[in-house]
Design a protein around this motif. Structure first.
Motif, mmCIF file in Angstrom:
data_model
loop_
_atom_site.group_PDB
_atom_site.id
_atom_site.type_symbol
_atom_site.label_atom_id
_atom_site.label_comp_id
_atom_site.label_asym_id
_atom_site.label_seq_id
_atom_site.Cartn_x
_atom_site.Cartn_y
_atom_site.Cartn_z
ATOM 1 N N MET A 75 0.883 -64.525 -3.475
ATOM 2 C CA MET A 75 -0.511 -64.243 -3.139
ATOM 3 C C MET A 75 -0.880 -64.973 -1.855
ATOM 4 S SD MET A 75 -3.959 -64.828 -5.417
ATOM 5 C CE MET A 75 -3.918 -66.607 -5.234
ATOM 6 N N GLN A 76 -1.497 -64.258 -0.963
ATOM 7 C CA GLN A 76 -1.912 -64.846 0.309
ATOM 8 C C GLN A 76 -3.338 -65.361 0.192
ATOM 9 O OE1 GLN A 76 -1.241 -62.323 3.672
ATOM 10 N NE2 GLN A 76 -2.179 -63.737 5.137
ATOM 11 N N VAL A 77 -3.567 -66.609 0.633
ATOM 12 C CA VAL A 77 -4.876 -67.240 0.545
ATOM 13 C C VAL A 77 -5.542 -67.237 1.920
ATOM 14 C CG1 VAL A 77 -6.143 -69.356 -0.013
ATOM 15 C CG2 VAL A 77 -4.127 -68.698 -1.363
ATOM 16 N N HIS A 78 -6.778 -66.724 1.974
ATOM 17 C CA HIS A 78 -7.570 -66.693 3.200
ATOM 18 C C HIS A 78 -8.767 -67.625 3.000
ATOM 19 C CE1 HIS A 78 -5.324 -62.980 4.298
ATOM 20 N NE2 HIS A 78 -5.430 -62.730 3.001
ATOM 21 N N ALA A 94 -16.391 -60.186 2.408
ATOM 22 C CA ALA A 94 -16.032 -58.768 2.441
ATOM 23 C C ALA A 94 -15.721 -58.315 3.861
ATOM 24 C CB ALA A 94 -17.161 -57.930 1.855
ATOM 25 N N PHE A 95 -16.484 -58.822 4.828
ATOM 26 C CA PHE A 95 -16.201 -58.477 6.225
ATOM 27 C C PHE A 95 -14.812 -58.956 6.630
ATOM 28 C CE2 PHE A 95 -16.222 -59.919 10.686
ATOM 29 C CZ PHE A 95 -16.385 -58.698 11.319
ATOM 30 N N GLU A 96 -14.460 -60.186 6.241
ATOM 31 C CA GLU A 96 -13.126 -60.694 6.567
ATOM 32 C C GLU A 96 -12.056 -59.869 5.859
ATOM 33 O OE1 GLU A 96 -12.357 -63.015 8.789
ATOM 34 O OE2 GLU A 96 -14.493 -63.192 9.278
ATOM 35 N N LEU A 97 -12.298 -59.528 4.605
ATOM 36 C CA LEU A 97 -11.363 -58.701 3.842
ATOM 37 C C LEU A 97 -11.163 -57.348 4.511
ATOM 38 C CD1 LEU A 97 -11.648 -58.254 -0.035
ATOM 39 C CD2 LEU A 97 -11.011 -56.367 1.437
ATOM 40 N N SER A 98 -12.231 -56.800 5.072
ATOM 41 C CA SER A 98 -12.163 -55.458 5.659
ATOM 42 C C SER A 98 -11.143 -55.368 6.787
ATOM 43 C CB SER A 98 -13.544 -55.030 6.175
ATOM 44 O OG SER A 98 -13.892 -55.712 7.369
ATOM 45 N N LYS A 99 -10.840 -56.498 7.423
ATOM 46 C CA LYS A 99 -9.887 -56.498 8.534
ATOM 47 C C LYS A 99 -8.460 -56.232 8.070
ATOM 48 C CE LYS A 99 -12.689 -59.950 10.985
ATOM 49 N NZ LYS A 99 -12.704 -61.335 11.548
ATOM 50 N N SER A 100 -8.212 -56.391 6.763
ATOM 51 C CA SER A 100 -6.856 -56.221 6.231
ATOM 52 C C SER A 100 -6.611 -54.826 5.651
ATOM 53 C CB SER A 100 -6.594 -57.267 5.139
ATOM 54 O OG SER A 100 -7.344 -56.968 3.970
ATOM 55 N N LEU A 101 -7.635 -53.977 5.632
ATOM 56 C CA LEU A 101 -7.513 -52.669 4.993
ATOM 57 C C LEU A 101 -6.903 -51.637 5.927
ATOM 58 C CD1 LEU A 101 -10.999 -52.561 3.210
ATOM 59 C CD2 LEU A 101 -8.791 -53.282 2.249
ATOM 60 N N ASP A 102 -6.522 -50.494 5.357
ATOM 61 C CA ASP A 102 -5.981 -49.386 6.149
ATOM 62 C C ASP A 102 -7.126 -48.543 6.715
ATOM 63 O OD1 ASP A 102 -3.373 -50.119 5.561
ATOM 64 O OD2 ASP A 102 -3.291 -48.856 3.769
ATOM 65 N N TYR A 103 -6.922 -48.041 7.928
ATOM 66 C CA TYR A 103 -7.937 -47.246 8.602
ATOM 67 C C TYR A 103 -7.306 -45.960 9.132
ATOM 68 C CZ TYR A 103 -11.171 -51.191 8.529
ATOM 69 O OH TYR A 103 -12.008 -52.193 8.120
ATOM 70 N N LEU A 125 -6.319 -63.664 -1.850
ATOM 71 C CA LEU A 125 -7.496 -64.413 -2.274
ATOM 72 C C LEU A 125 -8.339 -64.717 -1.041
ATOM 73 C CD1 LEU A 125 -9.268 -66.111 -4.198
ATOM 74 C CD2 LEU A 125 -7.718 -68.036 -3.744
ATOM 75 N N TRP A 126 -9.603 -64.289 -1.081
ATOM 76 C CA TRP A 126 -10.567 -64.550 -0.028
ATOM 77 C C TRP A 126 -11.576 -65.546 -0.584
ATOM 78 C CZ3 TRP A 126 -9.360 -62.053 4.518
ATOM 79 C CH2 TRP A 126 -8.437 -61.006 4.403
ATOM 80 N N ILE A 127 -11.600 -66.745 -0.019
ATOM 81 C CA ILE A 127 -12.400 -67.819 -0.602
ATOM 82 C C ILE A 127 -13.072 -68.620 0.508
ATOM 83 C CG2 ILE A 127 -10.429 -69.427 -0.705
ATOM 84 C CD1 ILE A 127 -11.611 -70.308 -3.476
ATOM 85 N N ALA A 128 -14.319 -69.032 0.247
ATOM 86 C CA ALA A 128 -15.058 -69.770 1.264
ATOM 87 C C ALA A 128 -14.629 -71.230 1.317
ATOM 88 C CB ALA A 128 -16.561 -69.652 1.009
ATOM 89 N N ALA A 129 -14.658 -71.938 0.183
ATOM 90 C CA ALA A 129 -14.369 -73.375 0.168
ATOM 91 C C ALA A 129 -13.377 -73.700 -0.935
ATOM 92 C CB ALA A 129 -15.652 -74.174 -0.044
ATOM 93 N N ILE A 130 -12.469 -74.634 -0.650
ATOM 94 C CA ILE A 130 -11.471 -75.088 -1.620
ATOM 95 C C ILE A 130 -11.679 -76.569 -1.883
ATOM 96 C CG2 ILE A 130 -9.018 -75.389 -2.105
ATOM 97 C CD1 ILE A 130 -8.451 -72.974 -0.334
ATOM 98 N N ASP A 131 -11.904 -76.929 -3.164
ATOM 99 C CA ASP A 131 -12.045 -78.315 -3.588
ATOM 100 C C ASP A 131 -10.745 -78.768 -4.254
ATOM 101 O OD1 ASP A 131 -14.596 -78.148 -2.623
ATOM 102 O OD2 ASP A 131 -15.580 -78.197 -4.578
ATOM 103 N N GLU A 132 -10.545 -80.080 -4.289
ATOM 104 C CA GLU A 132 -9.252 -80.606 -4.721
ATOM 105 C C GLU A 132 -9.120 -80.755 -6.234
ATOM 106 O OE1 GLU A 132 -6.499 -81.118 -3.003
ATOM 107 O OE2 GLU A 132 -7.516 -80.354 -1.206
ATOM 108 N N ASN A 133 -10.224 -80.980 -6.951
ATOM 109 C CA ASN A 133 -10.088 -81.451 -8.327
ATOM 110 C C ASN A 133 -10.842 -80.616 -9.349
ATOM 111 O OD1 ASN A 133 -8.614 -83.845 -7.534
ATOM 112 N ND2 ASN A 133 -10.565 -84.665 -6.794
ATOM 113 N N LEU A 134 -10.371 -80.695 -10.605
ATOM 114 C CA LEU A 134 -11.093 -80.254 -11.789
ATOM 115 C C LEU A 134 -11.366 -81.468 -12.659
ATOM 116 C CD1 LEU A 134 -9.013 -77.107 -12.844
ATOM 117 C CD2 LEU A 134 -11.283 -77.092 -11.810
#
Length: 219
Positions: free
Chosen positions: A1-4, A44-53, A186-195
């Motif tokens: 899985m590619q993380v963005h 969604a805008f960032e995701l749209s760059k990876s789609l087929d056109y 995976l398109w995600i805004a912020a990544i935190d280290e802990n649970l």
């Protein structure tokens, strides 16, 4: 899985994340929901760059223009209830997408910190050969996404899966990378280290569903 990871680069998304986390701001439910929605639009805008056109011709008052438009069948699936504002933001961008809704919540059978993820409701079109966008604002352990993926299997095999989250824990992301297909994103805004010991993201922002819609009784 590619993380963005959106916040690897500074943008106005930083402001929206800051307001979602800030206890002096987040109690304004309307602002909280709107900030989740706006981050859904950005992701969604960032995701749209990876789609087929594919190219199509458009007649203007002065001639003909050639435009590239999305050439994929999209289905947006939100995990209720916190996923609704995020779903709205994604749908604002992909307004012709089909829509799917599924429940997935933490059930504490012994009234302690141990929990299981239960799925009790599903409304979805066929996913066969579609591009599936799974939306949940908080990615903690990753178990909600995995359980939802299992429940959706009876709806057909999607062509590709995109996960969209606002804040996630690194532990949950690593778990999803083991379970989801390699061509997933995976398109995600912020990544935190802990649970924490209850499986909540630290520093996170609290319970996104409660902050969006008010507190609920525990199951």
């Amino acid at each position: 899985m590619q993380v963005h990871h959106l916040l690897e680069k500074n943008s106005v998304a930083n402001t929206f994340i800051s307001q979602l986390r800030d206890t002096s701001v987040q109690n304004d439910r309307m602002r909280f929901r709107r900030n989740v929605e706006r981050l859904g639009e950005i992701l969604a805008f960032e995701l749209s760059k990876s789609l087929d056109y594919s190219e199509k011709k458009v007649e203007t008052p002065l001639g003909t223009a050639t435009i590239s438009e999305i050439d994929e069948d999209l289905v947006i699936c939100s995990i209720l209830r916190a996923g609704l504002p995020l779903h709205t933001g994604i749908l604002n961008v992909f307004d012709n997408a089909d829509n799917s809704f599924i429940s997935a919540y933490r059930h504490h059978p012994n009234d302690d910190e141990e929990f299981e993820i239960l799925v009790e409701y599903l409304a979805s079109p066929s996913l066969k050969d579609k591009t599936l966008i799974l939306a949940d604002p908080m990615l903690a352990t990753g178990r909600s996404f995995v359980n939802v993926l299992g429940a959706l299997k009876k709806m057909g095999e999607p062509k590709v899966i995109h996960l969209v989250s606002v804040i996630g824990a690194r532990e949950g992301i690593e778990y999803l990378q083991e379970v989801f297909p390699e061509n997933s994103h995976l398109w995600i805004a912020a990544i935190d280290e802990n649970l924490d010991e209850r499986g909540y993201i630290v520093p996170g922002l609290g319970d996104a569903g409660d902050l969006c819609f008010g507190p609920k009784m525990q199951h």
